[in-house]
Design a protein around this motif. Structure first.
Motif, PDB file in Angstrom:
ATOM      1  N   VAL A 256       4.675  -2.483   8.250  1.00 23.84           N
ATOM      2  CA  VAL A 256       4.780  -1.694   7.013  1.00 23.84           C
ATOM      3  C   VAL A 256       3.877  -0.468   7.058  1.00 23.84           C
ATOM      4  CG1 VAL A 256       5.446  -3.665   5.591  1.00 23.84           C
ATOM      5  CG2 VAL A 256       3.009  -3.120   5.897  1.00 23.84           C
TER       6      VAL A 256
ATOM      7  N   ASP B 241       1.175   0.829   4.128  1.00 24.45           N
ATOM      8  CA  ASP B 241       1.522   0.363   2.785  1.00 24.45           C
ATOM      9  C   ASP B 241       0.435  -0.529   2.189  1.00 24.45           C
ATOM     10  OD1 ASP B 241       3.822   1.785   2.892  1.00 24.45           O
ATOM     11  OD2 ASP B 241       5.190   0.075   3.039  1.00 24.45           O
TER      12      ASP B 241
ATOM     13  N   ARG C 180      -2.141   1.733   0.899  1.00 24.24           N
ATOM     14  CA  ARG C 180      -1.673   2.468  -0.297  1.00 24.24           C
ATOM     15  C   ARG C 180      -1.694   1.569  -1.528  1.00 24.24           C
ATOM     16  NH1 ARG C 180       2.598   4.066   3.338  1.00 24.24           N
ATOM     17  NH2 ARG C 180       2.232   6.151   4.179  1.00 24.24           N
ATOM     18  N   ASP C 181      -1.283   0.310  -1.371  1.00 22.08           N
ATOM     19  CA  ASP C 181      -1.296  -0.606  -2.509  1.00 22.08           C
ATOM     20  C   ASP C 181      -2.696  -0.782  -3.068  1.00 22.08           C
ATOM     21  OD1 ASP C 181       1.414  -0.960  -2.247  1.00 22.08           O
ATOM     22  OD2 ASP C 181       1.264  -2.853  -1.132  1.00 22.08           O
TER      23      ASP C 181
ATOM     24  N   GLN D 213      -1.541   3.033  -5.262  1.00 21.50           N
ATOM     25  CA  GLN D 213      -0.411   2.526  -6.035  1.00 21.50           C
ATOM     26  C   GLN D 213      -0.899   1.732  -7.244  1.00 21.50           C
ATOM     27  OE1 GLN D 213       2.790   3.253  -5.423  1.00 21.50           O
ATOM     28  NE2 GLN D 213       2.217   4.470  -3.630  1.00 21.50           N
TER      29      GLN D 213
END
Length: 329
Positions: free
Chosen positions: A39, A42, A45-46, A50
Motif C-alpha cells: 500500500v 498509506d 498518511r492514515d 487522513q
C-alpha cells in the motif's frame, strides 16, 4: 561482530520498514506476496494526514508522550545529578548504603514496581491515606483523565475546562484540537511520570557519580580559593567538566522516555480515556491486538525518526562552543 549486528539488528530494521509499506495481518509471509498487499505510504498518511480514528489516536499518544518527555527527562536528570552530588561528599557517612538505596529502584523489575504503584495510588491506597492525615482529599490517581493544566487553571477560575475558547477548539494539529494539546498531562500520567523519575534516577546517579569522581580536585580547590558559592561551582566548574556525561544521560533519558511501554501496559493500557496512551503501546496494540502490522511498523518508524531529530537537536544544543559562540549564546 559486523555479521551478528547485521543479522540481528540491521536486517530486522529493513524487514520492518518493508512491513510498514504493507497491509499485512501477520498471518502470512510478508516477503512472498500472498495476503500481504503493498500500500506504499498509506499507513503513514492514515497516521499523519487522513482524518479518522487512526490519526486521532496517534496524535493523542504523541501529546501524552510529549508531556511525559518534557517532565521525565529534566526531573530524572536533575534527580540523578543531585543524588550523585550528595553521595560524592567525602565527609558523608554511610555513602555505600546510600548509593545502594538510591540505586535499588533501578534494578527492580519495572513490572513489579508498576504493580506496587497500582496499589499505592488507588483511590483508597496509601498515598491518599497519607494525604488525608493533613486534610487533603487525593484524587483517584490512575482513573483521573483531567489535564492538570486545565484543572489548575479551572480551579483558579481563569478558564472553563469544559468550554475552551473558540480559537483553541477550532484549530487543531494532527487532528487534535489545540485545547487538548494544551491541557497538560493527565493526573494518571503524572503518576507514571513520578514512577519513571523514581526508577531511573538511580541509574543516572551512578553515571554522574563516575563523572564527578573524575573531576580534578584542583579545579574545586581553585574555585574555593576564588570564593565561589555552590551554585557558581555547579554552573562554571561541575557542569562544564561533565558535559559529555550530561549529554549521555540526557540522550538515554530522551530515548527511554519516547519508548515507554511496560508501565503503560501494566498500569492501564492507555486508560483513562487514552490519556496514558503512548506511541510505543499504540504500535503494539495496532499490530498484535488489531492485526494491523503495517500500521504498527509505521508508528515505530515515525517514532524512530522523531527520536533521531530530538537527539540531533540535543547534541547541537550541548555542543562545545567557541568563545565567540559562547558570547552570543
Amino acid at each position: 561482530m559486523v555479521l551478528v549486528l547485521g543479522l540481528f539488528l540491521a536486517l530486522p530494521i529493513f524487514m520492518a520498514l518493508w512491513v510498514s509499506l504493507l497491509d499485512w495481518n501477520g498471518q502470512s509471509n510478508p516477503f512472498t506476496g500472498g495476503e500481504a498487499e503493498f500500500v506504499g505510504l498509506d499507513n503513514y498518511r492514515d497516521l499523519l494526514t487522513q482524518d479518522g480514528l487512526d490519526r486521532t489516536l496517534f496524535a493523542t499518544s504523541m501529546r501524552n508522550n510529549a508531556f511525559y518527555v518534557l517532565l521525565t527527562v529534566p526531573l530524572a536528570t536533575a534527580a540523578g545529578l543531585g543524588l550523585a552530588m550528595i553521595v560524592n561528599q567525602r565527609l558523608l557517612k554511610a555513602r555505600g548504603a546510600l548509593r545502594t538505596g538510591f540505586y535499588f529502584p533501578s534494578v527492580t523489575s519495572s513490572i513489579a514496581v508498576s504493580t506496587v504503584f497500582l496499589f499505592l495510588f488507588q483511590g483508597s491506597g496509601a498515598i491518599n491515606s497519607l494525604l488525608s492525615w493533613v486534610g487533603v482529599k487525593g484524587p483517584n490517581w490512575l482513573n483521573d483523565p483531567r489535564g492538570v493544566v486545565w484543572a489548575v487553571l479551572g480551579g483558579l477560575g481563569l478558564v472553563d475546562p469544559d468550554h475552551p475558547s473558540a480559537f483553541l477548539a477550532a484549530h487543531d494539529f494532527l487532528g487534535l484540537p489545540f485545547s487538548e494539546w494544551l491541557a497538560g498531562p493527565s493526573v494518571a500520567l503524572l503518576t507514571m511520570i513520578f514512577m519513571a523519575t523514581w526508577t531511573t534516577s538511580g541509574t543516572f546517579m551512578l553515571i554522574f557519580l563516575a563523572a564527578l569522581q573524575n573531576i580534578p580536585r584542583e579545579l574545586e580547590e581553585a574555585a574555593a580559593l576564588d570564593g565561589v558559592n555552590r551554585r557558581q561551582l555547579l554552573r562554571h566548574v561541575t557542569l562544564p567538566a561533565i558535559r559529555p556525561v550530561l549529554f549521555l544521560v540526557l540522550t538515554l533519558a530522551l530515548i527511554g522516555s519516547w519508548q515507554v511501554f511496560d508501565m503503560v501496559y501494566v498500569m492501564g493500557q492507555g486508560s483513562p480515556a487514552n490519556t496514558t496512551l503512548t506511541p510505543a503501546y499504540l504500535s503494539y496494540k495496532s499490530a498484535f491486538d488489531n492485526a494491523e502490522f503495517g500500521q504498527g511498523a509505521a508508528i515505530a518508524f515515525i517514532l524512530f525518526a522523531l527520536i533521531l531529530v530530538f537527539v540531533g537537536l540535543q547534541r547541537w544544543l550541548l555542543r562545545e562552543r567557541t568563545p565567540k559562540e559562547a558570547k552570543h549564546a
